[in-house]
Design an enzyme around this catalytic site. Structure first.
Site, mmCIF file in Angstrom:
data_model
loop_
_atom_site.group_PDB
_atom_site.id
_atom_site.type_symbol
_atom_site.label_atom_id
_atom_site.label_comp_id
_atom_site.label_asym_id
_atom_site.label_seq_id
_atom_site.Cartn_x
_atom_site.Cartn_y
_atom_site.Cartn_z
ATOM 1 N N LEU A 174 -22.472 -26.121 16.254
ATOM 2 C CA LEU A 174 -23.033 -26.596 17.513
ATOM 3 C C LEU A 174 -22.063 -26.381 18.668
ATOM 4 O O LEU A 174 -20.854 -26.522 18.518
ATOM 5 C CB LEU A 174 -23.351 -28.092 17.406
ATOM 6 C CG LEU A 174 -24.360 -28.509 16.334
ATOM 7 C CD1 LEU A 174 -24.422 -30.027 16.247
ATOM 8 C CD2 LEU A 174 -25.734 -27.927 16.639
ATOM 9 N N HIS A 204 -16.354 -35.024 22.932
ATOM 10 C CA HIS A 204 -15.847 -36.275 22.371
ATOM 11 C C HIS A 204 -14.709 -36.815 23.232
ATOM 12 O O HIS A 204 -14.068 -36.056 23.969
ATOM 13 C CB HIS A 204 -15.299 -36.044 20.948
ATOM 14 C CG HIS A 204 -16.323 -35.691 19.935
ATOM 15 N ND1 HIS A 204 -16.248 -34.555 19.158
ATOM 16 C CD2 HIS A 204 -17.449 -36.336 19.544
ATOM 17 C CE1 HIS A 204 -17.279 -34.508 18.334
ATOM 18 N NE2 HIS A 204 -18.024 -35.568 18.556
ATOM 19 N N ASP A 207 -20.626 -27.172 10.797
ATOM 20 C CA ASP A 207 -19.566 -27.913 11.473
ATOM 21 C C ASP A 207 -18.717 -28.753 10.523
ATOM 22 O O ASP A 207 -17.878 -29.541 10.965
ATOM 23 C CB ASP A 207 -20.177 -28.844 12.524
ATOM 24 C CG ASP A 207 -20.770 -28.089 13.700
ATOM 25 O OD1 ASP A 207 -19.998 -27.453 14.445
ATOM 26 O OD2 ASP A 207 -22.000 -28.126 13.875
ATOM 27 N N CYS A 225 -9.498 -32.333 15.252
ATOM 28 C CA CYS A 225 -10.797 -32.288 14.558
ATOM 29 C C CYS A 225 -10.692 -31.845 13.106
ATOM 30 O O CYS A 225 -11.554 -32.169 12.286
ATOM 31 C CB CYS A 225 -11.738 -31.308 15.242
ATOM 32 S SG CYS A 225 -11.975 -31.505 16.990
ATOM 33 N N ASP A 276 -14.838 -36.006 12.494
ATOM 34 C CA ASP A 276 -16.035 -36.675 13.007
ATOM 35 C C ASP A 276 -16.757 -37.513 11.959
ATOM 36 O O ASP A 276 -17.649 -38.280 12.310
ATOM 37 C CB ASP A 276 -17.005 -35.631 13.576
ATOM 38 C CG ASP A 276 -16.479 -34.983 14.838
ATOM 39 O OD1 ASP A 276 -15.822 -35.680 15.629
ATOM 40 O OD2 ASP A 276 -16.719 -33.777 15.026
#
Length: 258
Positions: free
Chosen positions: A19, A163, A62, A248, A68
């Site tokens: 995404l 984020h 992802d 991440c 996340d």
């Protein structure tokens, strides 16, 4: 002694389908991304971190952005409920891995949504970004999970980036760092330092003053060197095309019980 484990997950073969929300899509070299991920994980190990690899999530483009999927506070894991529905299958393997490591596991439930990338912890203060991927119910559930453990939860508006940690992270002395055009409310943070590059706002604290950061932020690395820190640079260009950053790609587990 604090633990030094880092949860990781290798990139999906479908990574290029990941995404994007705040950037234009550009082609992703999946083979190069895998090489960069291997270098990133090896760098963690070289600096004293034990990497713990979760089961692959090849159907989740992802899935490599494992941060996340969960928020950790001390030994408690709050399994996220990602704001993007397509990402929700990513959490199951992470939950299983953390339970095996002895974590106390909690969950965000509907209607709450929460992405781990929206949470910045500085000591016992937990900043949570309220924006596109994390909603008010998600903030409330995080507050309910962590405040009884001694956390002070502070909600922060996020509108300019994916984020909260796309905009800000923190140095070892608790100074929050951010790239000014992308930070909604720098006044929320007691100490804030502006950096000259977008990717310079993202650091992973390796310990002993060492900062893992993207090679795409050389001016910021020079600034941190002048402040007495030791930048450790890694090339994550393929992940940056998908709004990814150094934070991440792992979940640092610093407070697991022995």
């Amino acid at each position: 002694m604090p633990s030094r484990k880092a949860l990781i997950r290798r990139p999906s073969p479908r990574l290029a389908e990941g995404l994007v929300t705040h950037v234009e899509r550009t082609p992703v070299d999946v083979d190069l991304a895998l090489e960069q991920w291997e270098t990133y994980t090896e760098t963690l190990r070289e600096h004293g971190w034990e990497t713990v690899e979760t089961a692959p999530a090849d159907d989740c483009p992802d899935g490599v952005f494992i941060e996340d999927t969960v928020v950790m506070f001390r030994n408690v894991a709050l399994i996220a409920r990602p704001g993007a529905e397509s990402r929700r299958p990513e959490t199951a393997a992470v939950e299983e891995t953390l339970a095996r490591l002895g974590c106390s596991v909690n969950w965000v439930w509907e209607p709450g949504t929460l992405d781990g990338g929206d949470v910045l912890k500085i000591g016992d203060t937990v900043y949570v970004g309220r924006g596109g991927r994390t909603n008010a119910a998600g903030v409330q559930q995080l507050r309910a999970a962590f405040e009884p453990l001694g956390a002070r939860v502070v909600a922060v508006p996020v509108s300019k980036v994916l984020h909260l940690k796309s905009a800000v992270t923190a140095l070892p002395d608790s100074t929050v760092i951010g790239y000014p055009p992308l930070v909604d409310t720098p006044s929320v943070f007691p100490r804030h330092l502006s950096v000259p590059e977008e990717s310079g706002a993202h650091v992973v604290l390796l310990g002993e003053g060492k900062l893992l950061m993207a090679a795409s932020a050389p001016k910021t690395a020079e600034l941190f060197t002048d402040l007495g820190y030791q930048p450790v640079l890694v090339d994550i260009s393929e992940f940056e095309k998908l709004e990814g950053c150094v934070t991440c790609l792992s979940v640092r587990l610093r407070d697991l019980y022995a």
